[in-house]
Design an enzyme around this catalytic site. Structure first.
Site, short mmCIF file in Angstrom:
data_model
loop_
_atom_site.label_atom_id
_atom_site.label_comp_id
_atom_site.label_asym_id
_atom_site.label_seq_id
_atom_site.Cartn_x
_atom_site.Cartn_y
_atom_site.Cartn_z
N LYS A 120 0.87 -1.19 0.00
CA LYS A 120 0.00 0.00 0.00
C LYS A 120 0.89 1.22 0.00
CE LYS A 120 -4.45 0.90 0.49
NZ LYS A 120 -5.50 -0.06 0.12
N ASP B 37 -6.84 4.25 -4.66
CA ASP B 37 -7.44 4.00 -3.35
C ASP B 37 -8.13 5.32 -2.96
OD1 ASP B 37 -7.31 1.79 -1.11
OD2 ASP B 37 -7.00 3.65 -0.03
#
Ligand code: GLU
Length: 419
Positions: free
Chosen positions: A110, A150
Site C-alpha cells: 500500500k 485508493d
C-alpha cells in the site's frame, strides 16, 4: 524487533489482534505469525511540490511492501490528510491477506501521501504524483509492485504514474499500475469493481439467510469509488437503498433513494448537498438506521466503541478497509450482528486489478460482460470458502476470512523455505 513507528495506529493494532486470534484457531506456526506481523519493506520519501501560488511544500509519501510470497506486491495509493506510515503498513498487510484469501497470485502493498486531495489543484496533484512515482520507481514495476487507486486517487492519478514510470524506463510500461483509464490499457469494469464485489457478497449473505436482495433495505456510508457503485448496483438489482453519505452528511429516504439520479447529481456537483430526494441526516445517524444491511464504504474506524451500540443493522458488509474497530466488532458480535470483513467484501477492486494486469501482459482485452462474470465467480467462490470454514470451526466471518488467508500464506512460506 519491530520497525520504528510502525504499530502506532489503531488500524495496525486491530489488524495484529485479528491475526493473532486466527493464528490461535488454526495453530499457525509462530514463525509464520512473526514474519507476517512486520512488512518486508517500508519506503518513506519526501515529495517536493512547487504550489500554484509560487510557494514550495514538501509532502510525506510512503510505499509499504508487506509480503510477496504469493507473487508481486499489489495495492493502492491513498491521498488523505490522515495518512501515516503505520496506517499504510496496516493497509499493506490487509492487501496480503485479501490477495491470499481471493486466491490471486499477488502479494500485498500500500502507498500513500499525507495530503488533503481536495485542497490541491490538478496541476499540483500531477506534480505530486509524478515526483512520488520517481521517488518510489526503483521498487515498483509490472513484475515487482503494481499500484492502483485508493481513497483520494483516481484513474487520472494512475495515468500520471504510468506516464512518469514509462518516461524513466524509456518505453511504455502499461502493466506498472492498474485502475488506469481504458484508453491506456485499463480494464473494462475496473471503476465499478469494488462496489460490484460488495453487492455480490451482499447477495451471497442474503442467500444463506434465505433472503433476496430485491426489496432488502440497505444503508451505504460513503459515495466515492466504492459506495456509489455499490449503491447503483444494489438499486439496479431491486434493493431499497434508504441512505447514502459523503464526507459532509447523509441523505435518507425510507422509501428508497433514486440512486441513478443521485449519482448524476453527485458526478456533476461533487457533493450530495443540494439533492432534494431525501432528508439530510448526519453520518453518525446513518450508522444507526433501521436498515437490514449496512455497508460502510468510507474510511477505517468509522464504526467504533462510541457508536457500535447504536447500530441496528443485522448485517454489516465492509466496503472500506477496516471500518469496524476491534472493540466495535466485539460489541456487534455480542448483538449477533453478522459482519462480512473487508478482505472478503471489498476484494472486487483488486480482483479486477488482477484481470487488468493479466490483460496488459497478454495484450488481449476482455469486454465488460466477461469481466463481470469472472469477478462474480471469484467473489462467490471466496465467500463460500469463508462461510464453510466459519460453519465448520464455529468462528465468525472475520476470523474465518483471516484464517483461510493465513493457511495459504503459511503453506507458501513453508514451500519457499522462508520459515
Ligand atoms: N485500493 C484497493 C484495495 O484496497 C485496490 C487495490 C488494487 O487494486 O491493487 O483493495
Amino acid at each position: 524487533m519491530e520497525m520504528e513507528g510502525i504499530s502506532e495506529s489503531s488500524l495496525f493494532k486491530n489488524t495484529i489482534r485479528n491475526m493473532e486470534h486466527s493464528a490461535q484457531i488454526i495453530k499457525l506456526s509462530p514463525a509464520a505469525l512473526e514474519r507476517l506481523k512486520s512488512p518486508r519493506r517500508a519506503i518513506v520519501v519526501s515529495v517536493p511540490v512547487r504550489m500554484d501560488d509560487g510557494s514550495f511544500r514538501v509532502f510525506s509519501g510512503y510505499r509499504v511492501q508487506h509480503n510477496h510470497v504469493l507473487g508481486p506486491f499489489k495495492g493502492g495509493i491513498r491521498y488523505h490528510q490522515s495518512v501515516t506510515l503505520s496506517e499504510v503498513a496496516a493497509l499493506a498487510s490487509l492487501m496480503t491477506f485479501k490477495n491470499s484469501l481471493l486466491n490471486l497470485p499477488l502479494g500485498g502493498a500500500k502507498g500513500g501521501i499525507c495530503v488533503d486531495p481536495t485542497q490541491i489543484s490538478a496541476r499540483e496533484a500531477e506534480q505530486l504524483t509524478r515526483r512520488y512515482t520517481s521517488e518510489i520507481a526503483p521498487w515498483i514495476g509490472p513484475d515487482r509492485d503494481i499500484p492502483a487507486p485508493d481513497v483520494g486517487t483516481s484513474s487520472q492519478t494512475m495515468a500520471w504514474m504510468l506516464d512518469q514510470y514509462s518516461l524513466e524506463s524509456g518505453f511504455s510500461q502499461t502493466g506498472v499500475v492498474t485502475g488506469k483509464p481504458l484508453e491506456i490499457g485499463g480494464s473494462a469494469g475496473r471503476d465499478a469493481a469494488t462496489g460490484l464485489g460488495v453487492v455480490y457478497i451482499i447477495e451471497k449473505v442474503l442467500e444463506k439467510l434465505s433472503k433476496k436482495i430485491k426489496g432488502t433495505t440497505l444503508a451505504v456510508q460513503g459515495f466515492g469509488k466504492v459506495g456509489k457503485h455499490a449503491a447503483l448496483e444494489a438499486h439496479h438489482l431491486g434493493a431499497r437503498v434508504v441512505a447514502v453519505s459523503d464526507v459532509n452528511n447523509a441523505l435518507y429516504n425510507p422509501e428508497g433513494l433514486n440512486i441513478p439520479e443521485l449519482a448524476e447529481h453527485y458526478d456533476s456537483k461533487m457533493t450530495l448537498s443540494g439533492y432534494h430526494g431525501g432528508k439530510v441526516i448526519s453520518n453518525e445517524d446513518l450508522l444507526a438506521l433501521d436498515a437490514e444491511v449496512l455497508a460502510p464504504c468510507a474510511l477505517d474506524g468509522t464504526i467504533n466503541s462510541n457508536n457500535a451500540d447504536r447500530v441496528k443493522a443485522k448485517i454489516i458488509v465492509e466496503g472500506a478497509n477496516g471500518p469496524v474497530t476491534a472493540n466495535a466488532n466485539e460489541i456487534l458480535n455480542a448483538k449477533k450482528c453478522l459482519i462480512i470483513p473487508d478482505i472478503l467484501a471489498n476484494g472486487g477492486g483488486v480482483v479486477v486489478s488482477y484481470f487488468e494486469w493479466v490483460q496488459d501482459i497478454s495484450w488481449l482485452f476482455w469486454d465488460e460482460t466477461q469481466v463481470r462474470e469472472k469477478l462474480r465467480t471469484v467473489m462467490y467462490r471466496s465467500f463460500d470458502k469463508v462461510w464453510e470454514f466459519s460453519k465448520q470451526n464455529h468462528v465468525d466471518m472475520r476470523t474465518s476470512a483471516m484464517s483461510v488467508s493465513l493457511i495459504r500464506l503459511e503453506a507458501a512460506l513453508k514451500l519457499r523455505g522462508q520459515i
